[in-house]
Write a protein that holds these residues in place. Structure first.
Motif, mmCIF file in Angstrom:
data_model
loop_
_atom_site.group_PDB
_atom_site.id
_atom_site.type_symbol
_atom_site.label_atom_id
_atom_site.label_comp_id
_atom_site.label_asym_id
_atom_site.label_seq_id
_atom_site.Cartn_x
_atom_site.Cartn_y
_atom_site.Cartn_z
ATOM 1 N N GLN A 45 53.145 38.758 38.260
ATOM 2 C CA GLN A 45 52.811 37.376 38.597
ATOM 3 C C GLN A 45 52.728 37.158 40.103
ATOM 4 N N GLN A 46 53.668 37.727 40.835
ATOM 5 C CA GLN A 46 53.633 37.549 42.281
ATOM 6 C C GLN A 46 52.367 38.152 42.872
ATOM 7 N N GLY A 47 51.998 39.328 42.419
ATOM 8 C CA GLY A 47 50.761 39.944 42.895
ATOM 9 C C GLY A 47 49.548 39.099 42.561
ATOM 10 N N CYS A 48 49.548 38.539 41.366
ATOM 11 C CA CYS A 48 48.459 37.691 40.907
ATOM 12 C C CYS A 48 48.339 36.434 41.767
ATOM 13 N N GLU A 79 47.503 40.953 28.948
ATOM 14 C CA GLU A 79 47.983 39.625 28.550
ATOM 15 C C GLU A 79 49.424 39.416 29.016
ATOM 16 N N PRO A 80 49.788 38.156 29.286
ATOM 17 C CA PRO A 80 49.012 36.906 29.163
ATOM 18 C C PRO A 80 48.207 36.560 30.404
ATOM 19 N N ASP A 102 45.586 33.375 30.554
ATOM 20 C CA ASP A 102 46.268 32.193 31.075
ATOM 21 C C ASP A 102 46.342 32.266 32.611
ATOM 22 N N THR A 103 45.208 32.614 33.208
ATOM 23 C CA THR A 103 45.168 32.874 34.643
ATOM 24 C C THR A 103 45.529 31.642 35.471
ATOM 25 N N ASP A 104 44.967 30.501 35.116
ATOM 26 C CA ASP A 104 45.171 29.304 35.933
ATOM 27 C C ASP A 104 46.643 28.933 36.044
ATOM 28 N N LEU A 130 43.646 41.350 37.555
ATOM 29 C CA LEU A 130 43.906 40.622 36.314
ATOM 30 C C LEU A 130 43.653 41.506 35.091
ATOM 31 N N LYS A 131 42.554 42.200 35.106
ATOM 32 C CA LYS A 131 42.184 43.060 33.976
ATOM 33 C C LYS A 131 43.257 44.113 33.716
#
Length: 237
Positions: free
Chosen positions: A210-213, A98-99, A103-105, A93-94
């Motif tokens: 996003q997919q990795g996240c 951003e975002p 806006d992780t959730d 994430l770090k």
């Protein structure tokens, strides 16, 4: 008797693996040459970066392929993956900026990402647990390949993240090898159907991140469950 494994989408097939025996389907057992161990045949159903392990002969070899401490090593590998999963996700994430950091959730909600079902628990048969573990970590190994490839492209200077991804992949591959050995040795199982996730190749930078996240967040949840389930199933038979 167990039926031959089938790639069935959208249905629950708790025992979709092959037993060795006089009635096994030889068409599902191609010879692929000699390698250090006989691995499980993975039947790809979705495209993803990663290699399938192929068996090398008609059956499982002798017990000599398993190291004496293979069960304890397997336990430690799962424990290590569980202990480092949250840190890997936080570091990912770090590095995405951003975002994603704020806006992780919303952006990392794993509900829309494919992940193999993990329906076993502490009371499940040991055989079912081992097969479910294999499916989970084969999927994870391929997904880590996708994520690592994307991060090498998008964040080539993020050394700590890349090192952690490589180390996690290395541990996962060792775990797959040990699970392969245990399934062959204890249950004579040499084929397992594995579903893989969607490849990120060709997607936008945002979608790759996003997919990795999403995958790593789901991984944090599932690996904790896997660690809880596995412990009572690694005592000697």
């Amino acid at each position: 008797a167990l039926r031959p494994a089938q790639a069935i989408s959208g249905s629950r097939v708790p025992m979709d693996y092959h037993w060795l025996g006089p009635r096994r389907d030889a068409r599902l057992s191609p010879r692929t040459g000699v390698v250090p161990f006989v691995a499980l045949l993975l039947l790809q159903r979705r495209p993803v970066a990663g290699r399938a392990l192929l068996m090398t002969g008609p059956g499982c070899p002798g017990h000599s392929l398993c190291r004496p401490n293979v069960q304890e090593q397997t336990r430690k590998q799962v424990a290590l993956l569980n202990a480092t999963a949250q840190d890997l996700f936080s570091l990912y994430l770090k590095c995405q900026g951003e975002p994603f950091s704020s806006d992780t959730d919303k952006l990392c909600n794993p509900s829309g990402v494919f992940f193999p079902a993990f329906r076993v628990n502490r009371t499940s048969e040991r055989k079912e647990v081992m097969v479910a573990m294999y499916k989970l970590f084969a999927f994870l190994n391929a997904s880590l390949g996708n994520i690592t490839r994307d991060q090498e492209e998008l964040n080539p200077t993020a050394k700590e993240l890349l090192d952690r991804l490589h180390n996690t992949t290395k541990t996962t591959r060792g775990l797959i090898s040990n699970l392969t050995c245990l399934l062959c040795k204890n249950y004579n199982i040499f084929q397992v159907d594995v579903s893989y996730g969607e490849s990120s190749k060709g997607k936008s930078t945002f979608k790759k991140k996003q997919q990795g996240c999403q995958v790593l967040r789901k991984y944090v949840q599932v690996i904790a469950q896997a660690a809880r389930v596995l412990l009572p199933h690694l005592s000697p038979l």
